[in-house]
Design a protein around this motif. Structure first.
Motif, short mmCIF file in Angstrom:
data_model
loop_
_atom_site.label_atom_id
_atom_site.label_comp_id
_atom_site.label_asym_id
_atom_site.label_seq_id
_atom_site.Cartn_x
_atom_site.Cartn_y
_atom_site.Cartn_z
N LEU A 1 0.56 -1.19 -0.11
CA LEU A 1 -0.36 0.02 -0.02
C LEU A 1 0.79 1.45 0.23
CD1 LEU A 1 -2.26 -1.07 2.76
CD2 LEU A 1 -3.12 -1.10 -0.37
N GLY A 2 1.85 1.00 0.47
CA GLY A 2 2.99 2.71 0.67
C GLY A 2 2.68 3.54 1.65
N ALA A 3 1.77 3.03 2.85
CA ALA A 3 1.54 3.75 3.35
C ALA A 3 1.49 2.90 5.30
CB ALA A 3 0.34 4.90 3.09
N GLU A 4 1.10 3.35 5.78
CA GLU A 4 1.05 2.89 6.90
C GLU A 4 -0.15 3.06 7.92
OE1 GLU A 4 3.65 4.17 10.69
OE2 GLU A 4 5.61 3.28 9.32
N ARG A 5 -1.02 2.30 8.23
CA ARG A 5 -2.76 2.28 8.83
C ARG A 5 -2.52 3.53 10.06
NH1 ARG A 5 -3.55 -3.79 11.24
NH2 ARG A 5 -3.37 -4.98 9.20
N ARG A 6 -3.37 3.96 9.61
CA ARG A 6 -3.02 5.88 10.34
C ARG A 6 -4.61 5.88 10.79
NH1 ARG A 6 -0.97 11.56 7.53
NH2 ARG A 6 -2.35 12.63 9.04
N TYR A 7 -5.71 6.03 9.71
CA TYR A 7 -7.37 5.74 10.22
C TYR A 7 -8.19 5.28 10.55
CZ TYR A 7 -5.56 10.14 7.79
OH TYR A 7 -4.83 11.29 6.59
N THR A 8 -9.35 4.84 11.23
CA THR A 8 -10.29 4.57 11.44
C THR A 8 -11.43 4.78 10.14
OG1 THR A 8 -11.83 6.61 12.80
CG2 THR A 8 -10.29 5.05 14.22
N PRO A 9 -12.89 4.44 9.68
CA PRO A 9 -12.79 4.70 8.52
C PRO A 9 -13.85 5.87 8.53
CG PRO A 9 -13.27 2.55 8.58
CD PRO A 9 -12.17 2.54 10.47
N PHE A 10 -14.12 6.48 10.03
CA PHE A 10 -14.67 7.56 10.30
C PHE A 10 -13.71 8.55 10.02
CE2 PHE A 10 -15.97 11.14 13.24
CZ PHE A 10 -16.73 11.46 13.06
N GLN A 11 -12.22 8.27 10.39
CA GLN A 11 -11.12 9.71 10.48
C GLN A 11 -11.19 9.17 8.71
OE1 GLN A 11 -8.97 7.72 13.18
NE2 GLN A 11 -9.02 9.16 14.66
N ALA A 12 -10.83 8.64 8.34
CA ALA A 12 -10.62 8.67 6.71
C ALA A 12 -11.90 9.24 5.85
CB ALA A 12 -10.85 7.24 5.96
N ALA A 13 -13.10 9.27 6.55
CA ALA A 13 -14.64 9.81 6.06
C ALA A 13 -13.76 11.45 5.78
CB ALA A 13 -15.59 9.10 6.21
N ARG A 14 -14.31 11.59 6.97
CA ARG A 14 -13.65 13.40 7.59
C ARG A 14 -12.80 13.53 6.78
NH1 ARG A 14 -13.60 14.19 13.82
NH2 ARG A 14 -11.34 12.98 13.03
N SER A 15 -11.61 13.03 6.92
CA SER A 15 -10.20 13.37 5.97
C SER A 15 -10.63 13.33 4.86
CB SER A 15 -8.59 13.06 6.16
OG SER A 15 -9.20 12.99 7.88
N ALA A 16 -11.62 12.53 3.77
CA ALA A 16 -11.87 12.36 2.24
C ALA A 16 -12.48 14.41 2.16
CB ALA A 16 -12.18 11.64 2.12
N GLY A 17 -13.50 14.37 3.66
CA GLY A 17 -14.78 15.02 3.35
C GLY A 17 -16.36 14.41 2.61
N VAL A 18 -15.64 12.74 2.87
CA VAL A 18 -17.11 12.49 2.54
C VAL A 18 -18.22 12.10 3.50
CG1 VAL A 18 -16.44 12.05 0.23
CG2 VAL A 18 -16.34 10.45 2.04
N SER A 19 -19.60 11.85 4.00
CA SER A 19 -20.14 11.37 4.30
C SER A 19 -19.62 10.16 5.05
CB SER A 19 -21.90 11.32 4.34
OG SER A 19 -22.06 10.50 3.19
N MET A 20 -20.41 9.31 6.20
CA MET A 20 -19.97 7.94 6.57
C MET A 20 -20.37 6.87 5.94
SD MET A 20 -17.80 6.45 8.78
CE MET A 20 -17.77 5.24 8.33
N GLU A 21 -21.74 7.32 5.20
CA GLU A 21 -22.43 7.13 4.74
C GLU A 21 -22.14 6.87 3.28
OE1 GLU A 21 -27.42 6.36 2.73
OE2 GLU A 21 -26.52 8.42 4.23
N LEU A 22 -21.85 7.70 2.55
CA LEU A 22 -21.35 7.71 1.22
C LEU A 22 -19.71 6.48 1.50
CD1 LEU A 22 -21.24 8.25 -1.56
CD2 LEU A 22 -20.39 10.66 -1.70
N ALA A 23 -19.42 7.04 2.44
CA ALA A 23 -18.05 6.36 2.08
C ALA A 23 -18.26 4.70 2.29
CB ALA A 23 -16.89 6.84 3.84
#
Length: 382
Positions: A53-75
């Motif tokens: 993946l070229g990256a380390e584990r860092r986010y929970t699903p909620f944090q990933a959705a928030r960082s991407a600027g999308v709702s948890m439902e859409l994520a």
């Protein structure tokens, strides 16, 4: 759809682990794999994941959705479409997962894709790459990572091998995808009108190994696997070589399409001839129908597809049956005579024709009424 915000019930990571799902509920798509174990803490597995993946584990699903600027439902919709199951709120996602969400959402926001279309893109990509990844691990990496020397473990071989193969396989994957995209785009721009882009007139062929169920009882698993692989490889090569497109393989059956009837007919006869020449292969039967076909996510649907399947089920061993529309199209394009009498009356006794057609008895076909199949053979030179 909602995702549990608690940390309990976490299962194996999805986007953080290719081929492992991240979204599941009672409506879980059929291609998802249900993993309900904690995210792995195995040091080698984590190192391999970070390498790939070229990256380390860092986010929970909620944090990933928030960082991407999308709702948890859409994520959740995007992740489930890609084939990833629920991981609760385990910290298992990476910057790449955030970027993927951001890109999909950005396409929707820019008006380039509707939200349902973006979900379809995610689903088709997930299904295709999941199968590719499983094949590479099962058939490719598994064999290559056998310890080359006594005393060495598989884990000592896997990491450096993946490190060497990863960039090469990635480049090759992108190359093949671009080539296929160019070919598909070329076919679309040549279509006469917009309706034909989705509902097109194609020749649809099914090729089916005869007596496969009996073989499964008689052959060892490894022998059966080798036979199926040989059949699928041979069929795929012939379909591609003669200008068709392989839609899918189903173990003992392949489904292909061609833009013109003569191409589909040539592929069918080549398949029969090639399998006949191999004493290890069972007999083959092929059915072809010509007509309107609906295409979705790389698959084909409709009455024409169903008819081709039914013709295959009633075809004799080592023979090709076609429907009336296919026979008519072969005659219209000059690939086969309307009748043998007509061919014999022509100069050179119909030497220009490639195929011969023989009408068979009309018969009822389940779900499609009464059809008149035609036997397709290669026209003998006189």
């Amino acid at each position: 759809m909602t995702v549990d915000d608690s940390a309990s019930g976490a299962s194996a990571p999805g986007p953080g682990n290719p081929g492992t799902p991240i979204g599941r509920d009672q409506h879980t798509p059929h291609h998802e794999v249900d993993h309900t174990v904690q995210p792995t803490a195995d040091p080698l597995a984590i190192r391999l994941e970070q390498l790939i993946l070229g990256a380390e584990r860092r986010y929970t699903p909620f944090q990933a959705a928030r960082s991407a600027g999308v709702s948890m439902e859409l994520a959740s919709r995007f992740w489930r479409a890609m084939g990833f199951a629920d991981i609760g709120q385990a910290r298992a996602l990476t910057e790449a997962d955030v970027l993927a969400l951001r890109r999909l959402a950005g396409l929707v926001e820019a008006g380039l894709l509707s939200e349902p279309m973006a979900v379809q893109v995610a689903r088709s990509t997930g299904q295709t790459t999941a199968r590719l990844a499983e094949w590479q691990i099962d058939s490719f990496l598994e064999g290559l990572t056998e310890p080359p020397e006594p005393g060495m473990t598989r884990t000592e071989v896997t990491y450096p091998l993946v490190e060497l193969l990863l960039p090469e396989l990635e480049e090759f994957l992108v190359y093949v995808w671009r080539r296929q995209l160019a070919a598909a785009t070329g076919r679309v721009v040549q279509v006469a009108d917009d309706e034909e882009m989705v509902d097109r007139r194609l020749a649809v062929g099914f090729a089916d190994l005869v007596g496969f169920t009996r073989l499964t009882r008689r052959l060892e698993e490894e022998e059966l696997g080798e036979l199926v692989e040989s059949f699928e490889t041979t069929a795929a090569d012939l379909v591609a070589a003669y200008g068709g497109r392989l839609i899918k393989t189903l173990g003992d059956e392949v489904l292909y399409v061609a833009d013109d009837a003569a191409t589909a007919a040539e592929i069918a006869l080549r398949l029969i001839e090639t399998m006949e020449a191999d004493p290890q292969m069972p007999e083959l039967r092929v059915g072809i129908a010509f007509g309107t076909v609906t295409t979705r996510m790389g698959d084909v649907f409709g009455t024409t597809v169903n008819l081709a399947s039914r013709l295959t089920s009633i075809a004799p061993k080592d023979a090709v049956l076609v429907d009336g529309a296919m026979a008519e199209e072969l005659s219209r394009t000059g690939a086969a005579p309307v009748s043998e009498k007509e061919a014999e009356a022509e100069p050179g006794e119909g030497a220009a024709y490639r195929f011969a057609l023989q009408p068979m008895w009309q018969r009822p076909v389940r779900g499609l009424g009464v059809v008149e199949p035609w036997s397709l053979t290669r026209r003998k030179r006189r």
